[in-house]
Structure formats: C-alpha cells, structure tokens
Design a protein around this motif. Structure first.
Motif, short mmCIF file in Angstrom:
data_model
loop_
_atom_site.label_atom_id
_atom_site.label_comp_id
_atom_site.label_asym_id
_atom_site.label_seq_id
_atom_site.Cartn_x
_atom_site.Cartn_y
_atom_site.Cartn_z
N GLY A 40 0.78 -1.22 0.00
CA GLY A 40 0.00 0.00 0.00
C GLY A 40 0.81 1.27 0.00
O GLY A 40 0.47 2.24 0.71
N TYR A 41 1.89 1.31 -0.76
CA TYR A 41 2.64 2.55 -0.92
C TYR A 41 3.12 2.67 -2.36
O TYR A 41 2.84 1.80 -3.19
CB TYR A 41 3.80 2.65 0.07
CG TYR A 41 4.83 1.55 0.01
CD1 TYR A 41 5.74 1.45 -1.05
CD2 TYR A 41 4.95 0.62 1.05
CE1 TYR A 41 6.71 0.46 -1.09
CE2 TYR A 41 5.92 -0.38 1.02
CZ TYR A 41 6.80 -0.45 -0.06
OH TYR A 41 7.76 -1.42 -0.10
N GLU A 42 3.84 3.73 -2.67
CA GLU A 42 4.26 3.96 -4.05
C GLU A 42 5.73 4.35 -4.10
O GLU A 42 6.20 5.17 -3.31
CB GLU A 42 3.42 5.08 -4.68
CG GLU A 42 3.76 5.34 -6.15
CD GLU A 42 2.91 6.44 -6.76
OE1 GLU A 42 3.17 6.81 -7.92
OE2 GLU A 42 2.01 6.94 -6.05
N VAL A 43 6.45 3.73 -5.03
CA VAL A 43 7.82 4.15 -5.34
C VAL A 43 7.89 4.34 -6.86
O VAL A 43 7.70 3.39 -7.61
CB VAL A 43 8.88 3.15 -4.86
CG1 VAL A 43 9.05 3.21 -3.35
CG2 VAL A 43 8.55 1.72 -5.27
N ALA A 44 8.11 5.57 -7.27
CA ALA A 44 8.14 5.89 -8.70
C ALA A 44 9.55 6.22 -9.12
O ALA A 44 10.23 7.04 -8.50
CB ALA A 44 7.21 7.08 -8.98
N LEU A 45 10.02 5.58 -10.19
CA LEU A 45 11.38 5.80 -10.67
C LEU A 45 11.41 6.92 -11.71
O LEU A 45 10.53 7.02 -12.56
CB LEU A 45 11.95 4.52 -11.28
CG LEU A 45 12.75 3.63 -10.30
CD1 LEU A 45 11.85 3.09 -9.22
CD2 LEU A 45 13.43 2.50 -11.05
N ASP A 63 4.05 5.54 4.10
CA ASP A 63 3.64 5.86 5.48
C ASP A 63 3.26 7.33 5.63
O ASP A 63 3.61 7.98 6.63
CB ASP A 63 4.76 5.49 6.46
CG ASP A 63 5.05 4.00 6.50
OD1 ASP A 63 4.14 3.23 6.16
OD2 ASP A 63 6.17 3.62 6.87
N GLY A 64 2.57 7.86 4.65
CA GLY A 64 2.08 9.22 4.72
C GLY A 64 3.12 10.30 4.48
O GLY A 64 2.84 11.48 4.70
N ALA A 65 4.32 9.92 4.06
CA ALA A 65 5.39 10.89 3.83
C ALA A 65 5.90 10.77 2.40
O ALA A 65 5.85 9.70 1.78
CB ALA A 65 6.53 10.68 4.82
N GLU A 66 6.42 11.88 1.88
CA GLU A 66 7.01 11.89 0.55
C GLU A 66 8.52 12.06 0.66
O GLU A 66 9.00 12.91 1.42
CB GLU A 66 6.40 13.02 -0.30
CG GLU A 66 4.92 12.82 -0.58
CD GLU A 66 4.36 13.88 -1.51
OE1 GLU A 66 5.10 14.83 -1.85
OE2 GLU A 66 3.17 13.77 -1.89
N THR A 67 9.24 11.25 -0.07
CA THR A 67 10.71 11.27 0.00
C THR A 67 11.30 11.24 -1.41
O THR A 67 10.63 10.85 -2.37
CB THR A 67 11.24 10.05 0.77
OG1 THR A 67 10.87 8.86 0.08
CG2 THR A 67 10.69 10.01 2.19
#
Length: 400
Positions: A40-45, A63-67
């Motif tokens: 349930g999260y997203e990692v976009a390259l 976890d509700g944060a953008e990095t």
C-alpha cells in the motif's frame, strides 16, 4: 523519536556481476511496484539527476510521507568482465589453484562448520567442470577405440582431438549452467589469497571518494547497500571513509545494509588482513548503523553468520555491529511463491532486492525510499536468535 528522511542518497555495491548495472534499475522498478501494490505505498522511478556512472531517482510516498532517494550503482562490472576473460584451459588451471587455496589452507573445512550451502555452491563449478572434462575424455576414448579397430593403435590418439571443441561447446552453454561464472567468482579472491587485487583496491578508493563528496552535501541519510561480494567491499570502503573522518557525527545519518553476504569466503583466506582489520574496526563505530540481512533459504550466502564474530576479529569489548537479522523466506514469501523459488538458488540470492508477499520489518523499498533512517528503523530490534557468532576462522591476523 525516529530520524526522518526527506532526501536520501543510496550507493549500491553489486556482487561479482559482469552484467550492465541497468539490470538493477529494472529490478528495482519491477519489484518496487510489486511491493507497493502489496504493502500500500508507491515508489516511482525517474531518470538520474545526480553525478555518477549509473543510477536513478526514486520518489516515494510511504507511510504518509514523501521522499526523494537518489540511487547510484558503484560499478565494478568491468573488472569482473576482465577477470572472466579466460580460455577453457586457463579456467581449469584456475580451478586447481582455487581448490588448493581453500583446501590447503584449511579454510574449506572451517567454512563448512558455518553453512554448508555456500560451500556446496563453491564446489558446484568444480564438479561440473570435472564432469565436462570426463565426458570429453570418454568420447575421445570411444573414438580412439573405433579408430584402432581398422588403423594402427597409435592413431587412436586422434580421438583426443575432440576434447578441445567439446569443452568449448560446454563453455558456450554456461549461461544455463553457470559453472564458469561461479568458478571465476570464487577464484577472484582466492587468486590473491584474500587480499584485494590492485585494480579492485583502486576502484574501492574511487568509491570512497564518491561517497565522501555526497557526505558534504545536503541530504538526510547516506545509505550504502552491499550485496553478496559487494558486502565485503562495502566494509572496507566505509572503514576507509570513517578513518579519514568523512563520516561526521553532525553530518547525514549513515547506514550500511549488507545483504546475502559471503564475507567468510574471503576473510577465512590467509592474506585477507585488510578485510579482517576493517571488520574489527567497523563493528565498533558509533556514528554508523550496520544491519546485516540474510536468510537460511539462501544457499549462496552465509546466512545469519555474524561476519565479524565468525571471522575471529570481534573485540572483547565495544562491539556494536552488525545487527544480524533474518529475512525468513519461509515466512515472508507465500507458500506458493516459496515452492516456486525454493530450488532457484541464484534467484533466491537476489530476493533481498525483491518484493515479499508478507514482509516483516525487512522491506528493501521502505529502507531505501521510506521516511525513516536505517538506524531508527531497527533501533529497538533484537538480533536473530539463531545467528552464528562462534569464531571459526583459523587466520585472524590483521597485519601482513
């Protein structure tokens, strides 16, 4: 309170791999998307936006944060390719030398006391190369016998002419068998009895310089990931950085994640003074976090073997690292997935970089693209109860 991360720099040191580093980008893209769908999260390259030979950017929403994480592969595949550029007969000579280095030094028997899996993996290319040679010689003998039925006996030696082409044919099929590849892998360190070849030492110095440049910049965490043989390279690279004062208490958080390590294959060799010294040094440092992850299901790694302790260089007091954890494949992979992968040993050796069906506290993509530093993520985690810490190494000297 957990240390939060908005910007992270990740340096990935591959194992003994001759393939272009783009494979790691594609693996991250594919498996990151799969893990995101499960968890349930997203990692976009995104394309690389930093210096360095090869890398990519990851934009994480976890976890509700953008990095933002900029990943850079520290490339030594060209060195690997050069070391593999040997003919058939040179490889057989290499096989004899490597076997003698491990057997004659007593290292092989001590390694077997740790984990039999990686030792079997080391014997695998020897068995296949010997079998290939025997098959070629049997065919040659058969041809020789047929020739002598009609011609003088001495012409039976003509059967030996089939041996070289047969062995070359076997080598061409090695992308399926991997006997030559694994033979070159194990012989690379054995050829120098555990010391780093000059070309590798020079490349490791370049790695240290590259990481040192980034440590001066604006980032919340610098994370070094060493996989397989890359783990012991990372130990020395980070030790050099720390001794030089480049890793500062008031600088970015510094994490070291070693995955599927094979440190004992090198540290148990007589001339591995440099590696043993670096293991003994790095394990005592306060301003780093070192987490070592492996799994008994990975037959190519020294699973749950504390690389410092088993190498016999743990100090009597002051040892802090590594935190040895299990990826527990039988629990973190679904029964169907585990059944599918169980006998795919090489694929399982890369599972640490892949998605898990039931991830525990080890999640490669949360660690590399999430909002928490490595040290904070595992701050209260206890080491695996089944870890091996018995000092088994015969060679413990840290000075040449």
């Amino acid at each position: 309170m957990p240390h939060t991360v908005k910007k992270r720099r990740v340096f990935y040191i591959p194992g003994y791999d001759p393939i272009h580093p783009r494979r790691y980008r594609e693996l991250y893209r594919k498996e990151g998307a799969a893990q995101g769908a499960i968890s349930g999260y997203e990692v976009a390259l995104k394309p690389k936006q930093t210096q360095g030979a090869y890398g990519w950017r990851v934009e994480g929403a976890i976890d509700g944060a953008e990095t933002i994480a900029d990943v850079e592969v520290l490339v030594w595949s060209d060195i690997v390719q050069d070391s593999m550029d040997l003919g058939v007969w040179a490889t057989y000579q290499q096989m004899v030398i490597t076997a003698w280095r491990y057997i004659g030094s007593g290292a092989l028997w001590r390694l077997m006391r740790l984990r039999k899996g990686p030792v079997v993996a080391a014997l695998y290319p020897v068995v296949f190369l010997v079998v290939q040679l025997l098959i070629a010689l049997l065919v040659a003998a058969g041809i020789g016998w047929l020739v002598t039925m009609w011609l003088p006996d001495w012409l039976g030696l003509l059967g030996l002419a089939v041996v070289p082409p047969m062995l070359h044919w076997f080598k061409k099929q090695d992308n399926k068998i991997l006997a030559y590849y694994l033979m070159h892998d194990y012989s690379y360190s054995a050829s120098t009895r555990g010391s780093n070849p000059p070309e590798l030492e020079a490349r490791m110095a370049e790695f240290s310089e590259r990481i040192a440049e980034v440590l001066k910049g604006d980032t919340d965490e610098v994370l070094v990931v060493g996989h397989s043989s890359g783990a012991h390279l990372a130990v020395s690279v980070i030790s050099d950085l720390h001794r030089a004062g480049k890793i500062k208490p008031d600088g970015p958080a510094f994490g070291f994640l070693s995955l599927g390590q094979v440190v004992p294959m090198v540290s148990f060799l007589p001339e591995a003074h440099r590696l043993r010294a670096d293991l003994g040094y790095l394990c005592q440092q306060e301003n780093i976090s070192w987490v070592d992850v492996s799994a008994p299901g990975d037959g190519c790694a020294f699973a749950l073997c504390d690389p410092v302790a088993v190498s016999g260089v743990a100090p009597e007091t002051g040892k802090r690292w590594p935190l040895v954890l299990s990826a527990a494949f039988t629990q973190t992979l679904s029964p169907a997935r585990w059944k599918e992968l169980r006998w795919q040993f090489f694929r399982l050796h890369f599972q640490y970089l892949c998605a898990f069906d039931n991830p525990g506290d080890y999640d490669y993509f949360k660690i590399t693209a999430g909002p928490v530093t490595l040290g904070s993520r595992f701050e209260d985690r206890q080491p695996s109860a089944s870890r091996i810490e018995e000092p088994v190494n015969k060679f413990t000297s840290v000075n040449p």
